[in-house]
Write an enzyme that holds these catalytic residues in place. Structure first.
Site, PDB file in Angstrom:
ATOM      1  N   THR A 121       0.914  -1.116   0.101  1.00  0.00           N
ATOM      2  CA  THR A 121       0.135   0.155   0.280  1.00  0.00           C
ATOM      3  C   THR A 121       0.830   1.380  -0.024  1.00  0.00           C
ATOM      4  O   THR A 121       0.397   2.327  -0.236  1.00  0.00           O
ATOM      5  CB  THR A 121      -0.828  -0.063   1.209  1.00  0.00           C
ATOM      6  N   GLN A 135      -3.438   2.057  -5.726  1.00  0.00           N
ATOM      7  CA  GLN A 135      -4.341   1.364  -4.828  1.00  0.00           C
ATOM      8  C   GLN A 135      -6.034   1.169  -5.461  1.00  0.00           C
ATOM      9  O   GLN A 135      -6.581   0.200  -5.499  1.00  0.00           O
ATOM     10  CB  GLN A 135      -4.741   2.021  -3.712  1.00  0.00           C
ATOM     11  N   VAL A 139      -6.934   4.586   1.338  1.00  0.00           N
ATOM     12  CA  VAL A 139      -7.433   4.445  -0.119  1.00  0.00           C
ATOM     13  C   VAL A 139      -7.413   2.761  -0.416  1.00  0.00           C
ATOM     14  O   VAL A 139      -7.596   2.663  -1.520  1.00  0.00           O
ATOM     15  CB  VAL A 139      -7.041   5.225  -1.060  1.00  0.00           C
ATOM     16  N   GLU A 184      -9.430   0.250   0.272  1.00  0.00           N
ATOM     17  CA  GLU A 184     -10.511  -0.649   0.356  1.00  0.00           C
ATOM     18  C   GLU A 184     -11.730   0.138  -0.418  1.00  0.00           C
ATOM     19  O   GLU A 184     -12.476  -0.498  -1.236  1.00  0.00           O
ATOM     20  CB  GLU A 184     -11.086  -0.950   1.412  1.00  0.00           C
TER      21      GLU A 184
END
Lengths: 181, 332, 735
Positions: free
Chosen positions: C464, C635, C700, C702
């Site tokens: 991430t 992401q 950010v 999900e």
């Protein structure tokens, strides 16, 4: 503190049924005696400790283990190491180092063409091989040619950006220089 | 994986002699030839294949691709799928073969996989590949959990009550449409087997898949010369856009004369116990106008006798649409 | 909360990851890349039944095979402790039963033995040679779910009565097949017991939690267990809490006195490391003829394992998503002979929004209304579930901006009416939401004489971008270049960090980093004041401040960078530590904190060959300040890719007879390939959420997956007229 468990270790019996072979890995000749069951992938990782090449599925279903054998990309998980005696093997470690990146590695870095980085070695080995394959010019062509490398993080759009950037740069380099340049 | 002897065959007779020591060339063979390894190593890891001896045939000079003197296309047994797909002769004269190969697997797998290995690849039936499941193909008489289980991907043609596995090859479908011939060499000499006769239907012995006898080594495959004016295409339908086996596929080759179909050949993949070709369905087309009705007729004839399982009945309609669309594409 | 005081320099910059050079050269070391001297290889043996009892385990043949050091089974090591989970310590595990605890088999693949040998090949062959006998019973893996118990999750007004009286109603059921995380790095443990301490190289999204669980399970003091996870080959929730392979590897290392490497095979990734369970949902909507919602009922049930109750909180977003006076959300569980489920990317809200956003689209069709208008019409002014204001909600802007960029106003609402290049086009949209919160998190900072800084926390980077964002944060706060910041994470010897989960880590790191820097600055001031011959000798500490990496007198006449201060003092470095308090799970929050977004999707549909493809996606998000747009967009794009898989491809299939996840590999459980993904167009509306932290950042990881599947299937309806209510869509449903 005392061990939780009683120590019950028995001697092993290794060495039986091994095969002596020579392999060239990243330009270096390696002489080894190996279990015929050992795949190129496990040989690279467990014996040579070249751990840049990854295991994702062990069955040719993900592409994380992609290496070059005699200049062509293949899944090292489906190759018996002993059957590749005499072949020229190139892994991600043979491509570049953090201080001296291959242009494809630099493009992956610049375009954030990964997230976790686990499938990345395989992606880059495929991407470098693609440069000399009969792959069409469009993004869709590259998408198809890169579909043997699963990226579960889904960094596909940036992978395409990185590869197309390198291909464009290559074309520029190959183009005739204007007079006086 | 259980351990095994790995030997590199010095020449073809040595390979054949080694192979002949196995009691069978079918499921359960104790000697296996190793070419690209993309099927064999995969199945050995699963424990589905357990050879005691593996004979590497990669350095026997079996990888040639050329035009034979009689005009046939000569394809060596260990020619890599990538080399075959991208070969100028194939791209020019056997377009559906090139497309079929490129529609299969991934570049990495095609770089390793060979002609003979592709012909001998095994079903992707999940129960066949799972040692904990019963499987009549692995162990005749043990049962077929696919019939009551996950059979969406499996065959609707050529099945038996013992086995509903499908042949997963793309390449073989195109080769079948092109009337390929498989050339084998054994201890007793060589023989030629038309690809149409090469695969055996499962019946009660789904462990027997091909005509090959112990020691028989596929040396090459030949494709007859291209028919003048013939156009061909391979169309593969699947859930994922790439890197997946076919739900349904077809290789179609058509020659038109005076606005009518002079000759048509086509074969189906993904739906049969073996790559599927029905001559009667081709006869239906001969002399008719290249229109949807004719194509649909041919498709209906080709799928005649299809036996759907609980989750794959849709393959009948999907196969028909696949055939019709491929014909439309190639005749437009 | 305080606004940032200095000009933003490092934050908001699109910059390559600081750990990128290691990742692109294969030198980043993941768990299974650790090869320790004398290391053995372990391969587990999984049950081949899903219900019953082990009656015998015959290890005779396996034990005699070359290289085999041990075949371990129940009774070969002392029993381990069960875990009673709690989030506070933290001590979380979804499968709370330790391995080999009893002879009862409750799911297929449950570990029954472990083969340990000198090489992987030997261990695998030995594991295959172990013969297990069972008294098998018929397992229950029935995909048709009925809740065995139901509870009310949220309620306001009288939803049933309002539904009964509504002018327009919709009642629809939705199902989602079990999804398996399938990070390309399979779960792995390298355990090294040195006779006193246990070191675990671990595929963990939460090293501190992993240490606590493993120590408790094995009966070791927590300070005798160290968990290291420097690089994690992604997790998506599957590596959040420990699974049985880790204590097994540890037990083998303890028993054999040698390091043990245990790497799960791909099929094992479908057995005992969690999955998103099968979920069935019913949504009932009532509305006025003008499209104003008057009632919303959302009932859902998910499968869970025999021993553990994992609840997929599908109603997480439902109470605050729309303005509706009458609402009732209920949840239920159905026990099956399947391994314990766990959080998978966007747990709860992601499957929940598939149902509610599909239902909104269905309602729009019933009303003859544009679904975008229906959303705008029902946009709430406050969180009607909690009765509190939103900390920052800009969903309307996401919807309108996305519609504009997509060209939504050109949409012909008639099914199958839009065409391009002979293909039918389907346009669909969906809104989404994901929670924004902080977790307890500690960070230490070391300021060094050479002007560099080191920030450290027992947090993780699962892909991430945590390494990079921590460096950016510290650089920003210290007024130095990102290159001058060294980041150390993924090790329990560091100050306890937060888990990499729930998109909460980034937000959780801000306050403790600030506090740690302030603490280091305070310590530096104390030294400067006490020291002789420093510019601040003898000054009152309260007259000095530490800002932007400089010590300054509050009258701002003199200032000095920390490097110079350390040089003057002739000390190599000075440290500080900070701890941030979490907000996650707070019972009575004053504000409702969520991220929001909208997806607009185009699919192409060719009925003649039943070919459906996603062809265009425009997505807009309100996710606070974006710290690194390059990583943030990545992401979101990755989440949309997963959404394509969720909608069109992914589903674990359990064989009814054996209970085995029969498609347990990457050829039969298909995830999206590069060729499945069209051009993605991702935008952020940047409204910093200073209520969450001083940088205004949310996570950010999900939010991009939320709503994506519904937008796709809504587009499928627009193209085909067929409403897909069960995921994944199967093309035969469209024939």
């Amino acid at each position: 503190m005392t061990s939780l468990f009683d120590a019950a270790v028995t001697a092993s019996d290794a060495g039986e049924g091994r095969i002596a072979i020579k392999l060239r890995v990243n330009g270096q000749e390696r002489e080894v005696s190996i279990d015929p069951r050992m795949t190129l992938l496990d040989y690279l990782r467990d014996v040579l400790h070249l751990t840049g090449t990854k295991k994702g599925c062990d069955h040719g279903q993900c592409g994380a283990c992609t290496i070059h054998i005699n200049g062509r990309r293949m899944n090292s998980c489906l190759a018996l190491a002993a059957a590749h005696a005499g072949d020229e093997i190139t892994t991600i470690e043979g491509l570049g180092t953090p201080g001296r990146l291959h242009p494809m590695q630099a493009a992956f870095l610049e375009n954030d063409a990964y997230q976790c980085g686990y499938c990345t070695s395989g992606q880059i080995m495929s991407a470098v091989a693609l440069l000399s394959e009969p792959c069409g010019a469009s993004d869709d062509d590259v998408r198809e040619f890169m579909s043997g490398n699963i990226c579960r993080c889904g960094a596909y759009p940036n992978i395409i950006r990185a590869i197309q950037q390198v291909r464009r740069d290559q074309q520029k380099d190959a183009a005739p220089q204007p007079a006086g340049a | 994986m259980q351990t095994f002897d790995l030997v590199r065959a010095s020449d073809r007779p040595a390979a054949i002699a080694a192979g002949a020591e196995s009691a069978t060339a079918q499921q359960g063979a104790s000697v296996r030839f190793l070419a690209g390894g993309t099927t064999l190593i995969d199945l050995m890891k699963l424990g589905v294949e357990r050879p005691e001896r593996v004979v590497d045939i990669n350095r026997l000079g079996l990888d040639e691709i050329r035009k034979a003197e009689n005009g046939d296309l000569f394809v060596g047994a260990t020619a890599r799928n990538s080399d075959l797909a991208h070969h100028p002769l194939v791209r020019a004269d056997y377009a559906a073969l090139s497309q079929a190969i490129l529609a299969g697997a991934s570049t990495q797998l095609r770089n390793a996989a060979t002609t003979a290995g592709n012909l001998l690849q095994r079903t992707r039936c999940m129960y066949f590949r799972d040692l904990a499941s019963a499987c009549n193909k692995r162990k005749p008489g043990s049962g077929c959990p696919a019939i009551a289980g996950a059979n969406r991907m499996l065959a609707i043609l050529g099945t038996s009550n013992a086995c509903i596995a499908n042949n997963p090859s793309d390449m073989a479908v195109a080769m079948l449409a092109y009337d390929a011939v498989v050339h084998v060499q054994g201890v007793a000499g060589g023989r030629q087997i038309p690809l149409a006769d090469f695969y055996v239907l499962p019946g009660q012995r789904p462990d027997i898949e091909t005509m090959l006898a112990p020691g028989e080594l596929i040396t090459h495959v030949t494709l007859p010369p291209p028919k003048t004016g013939e156009r061909s295409v391979y169309l593969k339908l699947r859930d994922r856009a790439s890197y997946e086996f076919a739900l349904v596929s077809t290789a179609v080759a058509v020659t038109l004369a005076d606005g009518k179909i002079a000759n048509a050949r086509f074969a189906l993949g993904g739906v049969g116990a073996r790559p599927w070709r029905v001559r009667k369905a081709e006869d239906v087309l001969r002399g008719s106008a290249p229109d949807e009705r004719a194509f649909r007729n041919a498709a209906d004839t080709c799928l005649d006798g299809a036996r759907p399982q609980s989750h794959n009945g849709f393959k009948i309609e999907l196969a028909k649409r696949c055939i019709v669309h491929a014909f439309k594409q190639v005749t437009s | 909360m305080a606004q940032p005081q200095a000009a933003i320099t490092q934050i908001g910059q699109a910059r390559a990851r600081i750990d990128g050079p290691l990742k692109v050269t294969g030198t980043a070391r993941f768990t299974s890349d650790h090869n320790l001297p004398g290391m053995l290889y372990a391969v587990p043996v999984g049950a081949t039944i899903a219900k019953g009892r082990v009656t015998a385990i015959d290890i005779a043949r396996a034990r005699q095979m070359p290289g085999v050091r041990a075949i371990m089974k129940r009774g070969d090591f002392p029993p381990m402790s069960h875990i009673t989970p709690n989030f506070v310590e933290p001590l979380m595990a979804d499968e709370t039963r330790p391995p080999f605890d009893d002879d009862v088999i409750r799911y297929y693949g449950q570990y029954v033995a472990l083969a340990v040998a000198d090489t992987f090949e030997q261990a695998k062959a030995a594991a295959d040679a172990v013969t297990v006998s069972y008294a098998a019973e018929t397992p229950n893996v029935d995909p048709h779910l009925a809740a065995e118990n139901t509870k009310v999750v949220s309620e306001r007004g009288d939803a049933e009565k309002a539904y009964a009286g509504a002018a327009v109603t919709l009642d629809a059921q939705y199902a989602i097949a079990p999804e398996t995380h399938n990070p390309i790095e399979t779960h792995a443990t390298v355990a090294n017991w040195d006779g006193d301490e246990l070191t675990l190289y671990e595929t963990s999204q939460a090293v501190v939690n992993h240490r606590n669980v493993l120590a408790d399970m094995l009966g070791l003091p927590r300070h005798k267990v160290r968990v290291i996870a420097k690089f994690i080959g992604s997790g998506f929730g599957g590596k959040l809490w420990p699974w049985s392979q880790s204590p097994l590897a540890a037990a083998a290392s303890i028993k054999l006195g040698q390091p043990v490497k245990l790497v799960l095979s791909r099929p094992m990734m479908f057995h005992a490391v969690g999955h998103r369970p099968r979920i069935e949902q019913r949504v009932r909507l009532g509305a006025t003829r003008d499209g104003k919602l008057v009632s919303l009922q959302h009932d859902y049930v998910n499968t869970t394992s025999i021993l553990d109750d994992y609840e997929e909180n599908c109603g997480e977003a439902t109470p605050h998503m729309y303005s509706v006076p009458n609402l009732r959300v209920t949840s239920g569980l159905a026990k099956r002979n399947i391994g314990t489920p766990t959080s998978m990317r966007g747990p709860g809200a992601v499957p929940g929004l598939f149902a509610t956003e599909s239902a909104m689209d269905e309602l729009a069709v019933k009303l003859g209304m544009d679904p975008l208008q229906l959303h705008l019409l029902n946009e709430p002014r406050l969180d009607e579930g909690l009765g509190v204001p939103f900390s920052s909600r800009h969903l309307k802007e996401c919807l309108t901006l996305g519609a504009e960029k997509f060209g939504w106003s050109n949409r012909d609402p008639h099914v199958g009416a839009m065409k391009r290049d002979g293909m039918i086009l389907g346009w669909g949209m969906a809104a989404c939401s994901w929670l924004a919160a902080r977790l307890d998190c500690s960070v230490s900072v070391e300021l060094r004489q050479d002007g560099t800084a080191r920030v450290a926390s027992a947090s993780q980077d699962i892909g991430t971008g945590t390494y990079t964002v921590m460096a950016q944060m510290a650089a920003e706060m210290l007024g130095i270049a990102v290159e001058r910041v060294e980041v150390e994470i993924g090790d329990t010897k560091l100050p306890p960090g937060a888990v990499s989960g729930g998109s909460m880590l980034t937000a959780s790191l801000v306050a403790p980093t600030e506090e740690a820097i302030a603490a280091a600055g305070k310590a530096l001031i104390a030294r400067l004041v006490a020291g002789e011959n420093t510019p601040f000798s003898g000054a009152e500490p309260q007259t000095l401040a530490f800002k932007q990496g400089r010590i300054m007198a509050k009258d701002a006449q003199t200032s000095m960078p920390f490097a110079a201060a350390l040089q003057t003092l002739q000390i190599a470095s000075i440290s500080g530590q900070g701890t941030g308090q979490g907000t996650f799970g707070a019972q009575r929050p004053k504000l409702s904190s969520h991220s929001f977004g909208a997806h607009f999707v185009e699919v192409t549909w060719r009925p003649e060959i039943a070919r459906l493809r996603a062809s265009r996606v425009v997505s807009v998000f309100d996710a606070g300040r974006i710290l690194n747009p390059l990583a943030a967009r990545n992401q979101i794009e990755g989440a949309i890719v997963m959404g394509i898989g969720m909608a069109l491809l992914e589903g674990t299939e359990y064989d009814a007879a054996s209970g085995a996840p029969i498609n347990a590999n990457l050829a039969d459980y298909v995830v999206a390939t590069n060729a499945d993904v069209p051009a993605l167009d991702v935008h952020f509306v940047e409204y910093p959420d200073y209520n969450l932290n001083a940088l205004g950042a949310r996570g950010v990881g999900e939010i991009g997956l939320a709503g994506a599947a519904a937008a796709l299937t809504n587009a499928v309806y627009h193209a085909t007229g067929i409403r897909v209510r069960e995921l994944p869509l199967k093309l035969e449903d469209l024939l």
